[in-house]
Design an enzyme around this catalytic site. Sequence first.
Site, PDB file in Angstrom:
ATOM      1  N   ALA A 211     -54.861  24.909 -31.750  1.00  0.00           N
ATOM      2  CA  ALA A 211     -54.116  24.297 -32.862  1.00  0.00           C
ATOM      3  C   ALA A 211     -54.484  24.985 -34.164  1.00  0.00           C
ATOM      4  CB  ALA A 211     -54.445  22.815 -32.934  1.00  0.00           C
ATOM      5  N   ASN A 212     -53.986  24.487 -35.269  1.00  0.00           N
ATOM      6  CA  ASN A 212     -54.391  25.000 -36.584  1.00  0.00           C
ATOM      7  C   ASN A 212     -54.482  23.840 -37.567  1.00  0.00           C
ATOM      8  OD1 ASN A 212     -51.761  24.640 -37.993  1.00  0.00           O
ATOM      9  ND2 ASN A 212     -51.081  26.075 -36.406  1.00  0.00           N
ATOM     10  N   ARG A 213     -54.840  24.139 -38.805  1.00  0.00           N
ATOM     11  CA  ARG A 213     -55.180  23.074 -39.747  1.00  0.00           C
ATOM     12  C   ARG A 213     -54.001  22.481 -40.507  1.00  0.00           C
ATOM     13  NH1 ARG A 213     -60.583  22.891 -40.071  1.00  0.00           N
ATOM     14  NH2 ARG A 213     -61.702  24.835 -39.717  1.00  0.00           N
ATOM     15  N   ALA A 277     -46.478  25.524 -39.349  1.00  0.00           N
ATOM     16  CA  ALA A 277     -47.454  26.578 -39.078  1.00  0.00           C
ATOM     17  C   ALA A 277     -47.439  26.799 -37.568  1.00  0.00           C
ATOM     18  CB  ALA A 277     -48.828  26.155 -39.555  1.00  0.00           C
TER      19      ALA A 277
END
Length: 405
Positions: A211-213, A277
């Site tokens: 995942a990402n932030r 994102a």
Amino acid sequence: MILSSKRILLVIAGGIAAYKSLDLIRRLRERGASVRVVMTKAAQEFVTPLAVGALSADRVFSDLFDRADEHDIGHIRLSREADLVVVAPATADLMAKLANGLADDLASAVLLATDKPVLMAPAMNPRMWSHPATCRNRTTLEADGVRFVGPARGEMAESGEAGEGRMAEPLEIVAAIEAQLDGAPKPLAGRRIIVTSGPTHEPIDPVRYIANRSSGKQGHAIAAALARLGADVRLVSGPVSIPDPVGVTAIHVESARQMQAAVEQLLPADAAIFVAAVADWRTADAAGEKIKKVAGKGPPSLAMVENPDILAGVGHHRMRPRLVIGFAAETQNLLENAALKLDRKGADIIVANDVSPEGGVMGGDRNRVRIVSGEGVEEWPDLSKDETAARLAALVAERLLPARL
Ligand code: CTP
């Protein structure tokens, strides 16, 4: 101050969520609205008319056959002396009554007699909410012009069951009321706009993912701002912990490939804004079973493959929307990279965002963007994500003006 001196008739039906309606009354009055309350008999089992009356600073109405009430106010006047009728919580029973035109108590009689818009905030057990009868009633009510806010997913107070059925939070209901009463111009009325938001989750196995932030705050704020200008917004969101914005249709996905499929299904559209994102890579084969740790074998290596570029796909699509906007999340050579992206991705505008850790943009509440297009670069000041969203929505409205056809 949309709510200042607006008159809200609040119908409180019977459900544990009625306690939240006390807070709703307080929030509405803080914003300058006057609130008059009708309670069903069942609602009085959960909150007392005394508490409701103290917060609303008015008497509380509950009896269809109260001689004094019918004499001096009456259900017809009650239902019309308001700018908006809000039902919170709306129970399955009250929805069913209005969908079928029943009026055997004051709450249902008021709903049937009113000539004002009605907004419902349903709250019920998830099974009751997903029951075909409730679904039918909701469709009927929507066709009759009733608007809905929520319900949200969550755990039910009484049973601990999880699912959709929890009443929207008071501030979300306030936002929906404001949206409904907002008489501002709607330059995007009739325009369909796709917005992607949030991160994507790329599975490694059934329990692990990459995942990402991204928090989804900026994408969701843009979707909400477009909806406020009257657009028919389809928000395709990756997994986020923030609620769906009021007035948009949200489609929830997890992976980049699911996001791409959802976006392409929504074409044609007038505009598409890619704020998500999206993970650039996914694992080559997500394991069907949880990958076990085997003593002495060491960690597995993950083979990665590239994800489809959703923005580029739409930017070069045969059903390309008239306006395509992408975001560039860069930590270096911001403008150069944004300009390259315009071309490569087939976008009209790239919103370039410095996401270097010093900026605190990822997950934060503010950002500072540059608008890069064929017409040059425009620098926007440091703004809250809501302000950035409002400006961007205004820019979309300007770009979609018929004069620019
Ligand atoms: N985007 C997309 N699908 C992808 C990757 C990105 O739709 N698979 C969109 C994002 O929503 C954003 C824009 O493309 O609007 C730019 O994303 P960014 O990550 O900055 O660009 P990349 O193409 O990944 O380029 P780089 O890795 O050089 O930053």
